[in-house]
Design a protein around this motif. Structure first.
Motif, PDB file in Angstrom:
ATOM      1  N   ILE A 130       2.162  -8.008   4.884  1.00  0.00           N
ATOM      2  CA  ILE A 130       1.075  -6.160   4.337  1.00  0.00           C
ATOM      3  C   ILE A 130       2.723  -5.725   3.611  1.00  0.00           C
ATOM      4  O   ILE A 130       3.709  -5.195   4.953  1.00  0.00           O
ATOM      5  CB  ILE A 130       0.706  -5.471   5.304  1.00  0.00           C
ATOM      6  CG1 ILE A 130      -0.677  -6.587   4.888  1.00  0.00           C
ATOM      7  CG2 ILE A 130       0.453  -4.648   4.863  1.00  0.00           C
ATOM      8  CD1 ILE A 130      -1.627  -6.484   6.553  1.00  0.00           C
ATOM      9  N   LEU A 131       3.053  -4.557   3.143  1.00  0.00           N
ATOM     10  CA  LEU A 131       4.582  -3.431   2.548  1.00  0.00           C
ATOM     11  C   LEU A 131       3.942  -2.655   2.757  1.00  0.00           C
ATOM     12  O   LEU A 131       2.400  -2.212   1.455  1.00  0.00           O
ATOM     13  CB  LEU A 131       4.742  -4.093   1.149  1.00  0.00           C
ATOM     14  CG  LEU A 131       6.175  -3.579   0.768  1.00  0.00           C
ATOM     15  CD1 LEU A 131       7.259  -3.195   2.437  1.00  0.00           C
ATOM     16  CD2 LEU A 131       6.563  -3.634   0.003  1.00  0.00           C
ATOM     17  N   LEU A 132       3.972  -1.688   3.867  1.00  0.00           N
ATOM     18  CA  LEU A 132       3.357   0.137   3.862  1.00  0.00           C
ATOM     19  C   LEU A 132       3.964   0.288   3.129  1.00  0.00           C
ATOM     20  O   LEU A 132       5.567   0.542   3.689  1.00  0.00           O
ATOM     21  CB  LEU A 132       2.758  -0.042   5.233  1.00  0.00           C
ATOM     22  CG  LEU A 132       1.752  -0.685   5.384  1.00  0.00           C
ATOM     23  CD1 LEU A 132       1.658  -0.246   7.039  1.00  0.00           C
ATOM     24  CD2 LEU A 132       0.364  -0.240   5.150  1.00  0.00           C
ATOM     25  N   ILE A 156       0.895  -0.931   0.178  1.00  0.00           N
ATOM     26  CA  ILE A 156      -0.041   0.421  -0.032  1.00  0.00           C
ATOM     27  C   ILE A 156       0.500   0.757   0.076  1.00  0.00           C
ATOM     28  O   ILE A 156       2.313   1.155   1.118  1.00  0.00           O
ATOM     29  CB  ILE A 156      -0.635  -0.057   1.406  1.00  0.00           C
ATOM     30  CG1 ILE A 156      -1.460  -1.065   1.483  1.00  0.00           C
ATOM     31  CG2 ILE A 156      -1.796   0.960   1.134  1.00  0.00           C
ATOM     32  CD1 ILE A 156      -2.742  -1.097   3.265  1.00  0.00           C
ATOM     33  N   ASN A 157       0.766   2.077  -1.306  1.00  0.00           N
ATOM     34  CA  ASN A 157       1.316   2.727  -1.101  1.00  0.00           C
ATOM     35  C   ASN A 157       0.997   4.035  -0.482  1.00  0.00           C
ATOM     36  O   ASN A 157      -0.126   4.760  -1.946  1.00  0.00           O
ATOM     37  CB  ASN A 157       2.255   3.565  -2.393  1.00  0.00           C
ATOM     38  CG  ASN A 157       2.729   4.512  -2.943  1.00  0.00           C
ATOM     39  OD1 ASN A 157       3.001   5.510  -1.799  1.00  0.00           O
ATOM     40  ND2 ASN A 157       3.392   4.703  -4.011  1.00  0.00           N
ATOM     41  N   SER A 158       1.254   5.635   0.331  1.00  0.00           N
ATOM     42  CA  SER A 158      -0.079   6.080   0.704  1.00  0.00           C
ATOM     43  C   SER A 158       0.842   7.846  -0.411  1.00  0.00           C
ATOM     44  O   SER A 158      -0.304   8.341   0.587  1.00  0.00           O
ATOM     45  CB  SER A 158       0.058   6.558   1.618  1.00  0.00           C
ATOM     46  OG  SER A 158       1.670   6.713   2.446  1.00  0.00           O
ATOM     47  N   LEU A 171       0.585  -3.449  -6.022  1.00  0.00           N
ATOM     48  CA  LEU A 171       0.771  -2.440  -5.171  1.00  0.00           C
ATOM     49  C   LEU A 171      -0.966  -2.215  -5.556  1.00  0.00           C
ATOM     50  O   LEU A 171      -1.202  -1.498  -6.639  1.00  0.00           O
ATOM     51  CB  LEU A 171       1.806  -1.596  -5.819  1.00  0.00           C
ATOM     52  CG  LEU A 171       2.038  -0.532  -5.433  1.00  0.00           C
ATOM     53  CD1 LEU A 171       2.477  -0.611  -3.522  1.00  0.00           C
ATOM     54  CD2 LEU A 171       3.150   0.314  -6.809  1.00  0.00           C
ATOM     55  N   VAL A 172      -0.990  -1.911  -4.466  1.00  0.00           N
ATOM     56  CA  VAL A 172      -2.414  -0.745  -3.920  1.00  0.00           C
ATOM     57  C   VAL A 172      -1.278   0.973  -3.888  1.00  0.00           C
ATOM     58  O   VAL A 172      -0.932   1.641  -3.272  1.00  0.00           O
ATOM     59  CB  VAL A 172      -3.454  -0.259  -3.365  1.00  0.00           C
ATOM     60  CG1 VAL A 172      -4.327   0.121  -2.942  1.00  0.00           C
ATOM     61  CG2 VAL A 172      -3.866  -2.406  -3.098  1.00  0.00           C
ATOM     62  N   GLN A 173      -1.315   2.196  -4.806  1.00  0.00           N
ATOM     63  CA  GLN A 173      -1.654   2.919  -4.578  1.00  0.00           C
ATOM     64  C   GLN A 173      -3.000   4.374  -4.303  1.00  0.00           C
ATOM     65  O   GLN A 173      -3.677   4.394  -5.174  1.00  0.00           O
ATOM     66  CB  GLN A 173      -1.358   3.555  -5.706  1.00  0.00           C
ATOM     67  CG  GLN A 173       0.228   2.727  -6.367  1.00  0.00           C
ATOM     68  CD  GLN A 173       1.460   3.248  -7.844  1.00  0.00           C
ATOM     69  OE1 GLN A 173       2.166   4.457  -7.120  1.00  0.00           O
ATOM     70  NE2 GLN A 173       1.817   2.749  -7.985  1.00  0.00           N
ATOM     71  N   LEU A 174      -2.955   4.899  -3.763  1.00  0.00           N
ATOM     72  CA  LEU A 174      -3.125   5.943  -2.875  1.00  0.00           C
ATOM     73  C   LEU A 174      -3.236   7.358  -3.048  1.00  0.00           C
ATOM     74  O   LEU A 174      -4.640   8.293  -2.703  1.00  0.00           O
ATOM     75  CB  LEU A 174      -3.546   6.356  -1.232  1.00  0.00           C
ATOM     76  CG  LEU A 174      -3.658   4.675  -0.648  1.00  0.00           C
ATOM     77  CD1 LEU A 174      -3.567   5.302   0.532  1.00  0.00           C
ATOM     78  CD2 LEU A 174      -4.789   3.731  -1.239  1.00  0.00           C
ATOM     79  N   SER A 175      -2.982   7.663  -5.028  1.00  0.00           N
ATOM     80  CA  SER A 175      -2.849   8.846  -5.099  1.00  0.00           C
ATOM     81  C   SER A 175      -3.528   9.304  -5.872  1.00  0.00           C
ATOM     82  O   SER A 175      -4.282   8.741  -6.576  1.00  0.00           O
ATOM     83  CB  SER A 175      -1.700   8.603  -6.247  1.00  0.00           C
ATOM     84  OG  SER A 175      -1.215   9.847  -7.237  1.00  0.00           O
TER      85      SER A 175
END
Length: 193
Positions: A79-81, A6-8, A36-40
């Motif tokens: 989970i990789l933050l 999760i990339n914030s 990879l989930v990107q919150l952009s």
């Protein structure tokens, strides 16, 4: 086995994503699936402290992408933050995500027990350790195993792509990927054995 990242960062595919993708390269070589989930471009709303999650296993609010991401967090083995450093700590989106995930996790114990967690950050100068600590506290407070490396999991750069010049960070991310993979396999063998 699967690791959810999760990339914030407000910047899609920026320095934080570059560091996370380096870890994913190592995991792919070990046959571990990643996402990879990107919150952009998205906003995670803060927790409303309604406690409706106590019997739901997920947040009841549906105005943002939290429910979908949280569902993926529950399913993942690791989970990789990842967060850039804003004001000497994690981004607002990561803070909101972790606060809501923590409340749902507290209301539904064992959702994250014995998963593997790791945190990385991209910083221009200072605040990286505080950001890593904040993310690691989420893992530790939910009975997860935190993977470490040979140095703090941070990379330095201001503009998108600058982190590629931080060769020490890239070596550390590669080692972190090795350690995440090792820990996932060890836990799987113990679970299967």
């Amino acid at each position: 086995m699967k690791v959810l990242g999760i990339n914030s960062s407000a910047r899609k595919d920026g320095n934080t994503a570059i560091l996370m993708n380096k870890i994913f390269e190592v995991l792919h070589k070990k046959g571990i699936e990643t996402e990879l989930v990107q919150l952009s471009g998205q906003v995670i709303e803060p927790c409303k402290a309604c406690w409706a999650c106590s019997d739901q296993g997920n947040c009841v609010h549906r105005k943002d992408c939290f429910r979908e991401i949280f569902g993926k967090m529950k399913e993942a083995d690791g989970i990789l933050l990842g967060s850039p450093v804003y004001s000497a700590n994690i981004s607002a989106n990561m803070q909101a995500l972790l606060e809501r995930a923590a409340v749902v996790g507290d209301m539904n114990p064992s959702l994250f027990t014995h998963k593997v967690g790791a945190a990385v950050t991209a910083a221009r100068r200072g605040g990286a350790l505080q950001a890593i600590d904040t993310m690691n506290h989420f893992f530790l407070n939910h009975e997860m195993f935190v993977a470490g490396s040979t140095y703090w999991n941070m990379g330095y750069g201001q503009l998108p792509g600058d982190v590629k010049e931080d060769h020490e960070a890239f070596g550390n991310m590669e080692n972190l990927g090795q350690n995440i993979g090792y820990l996932l396999r060890a836990l799987k063998e113990r679970q299967d054995g």
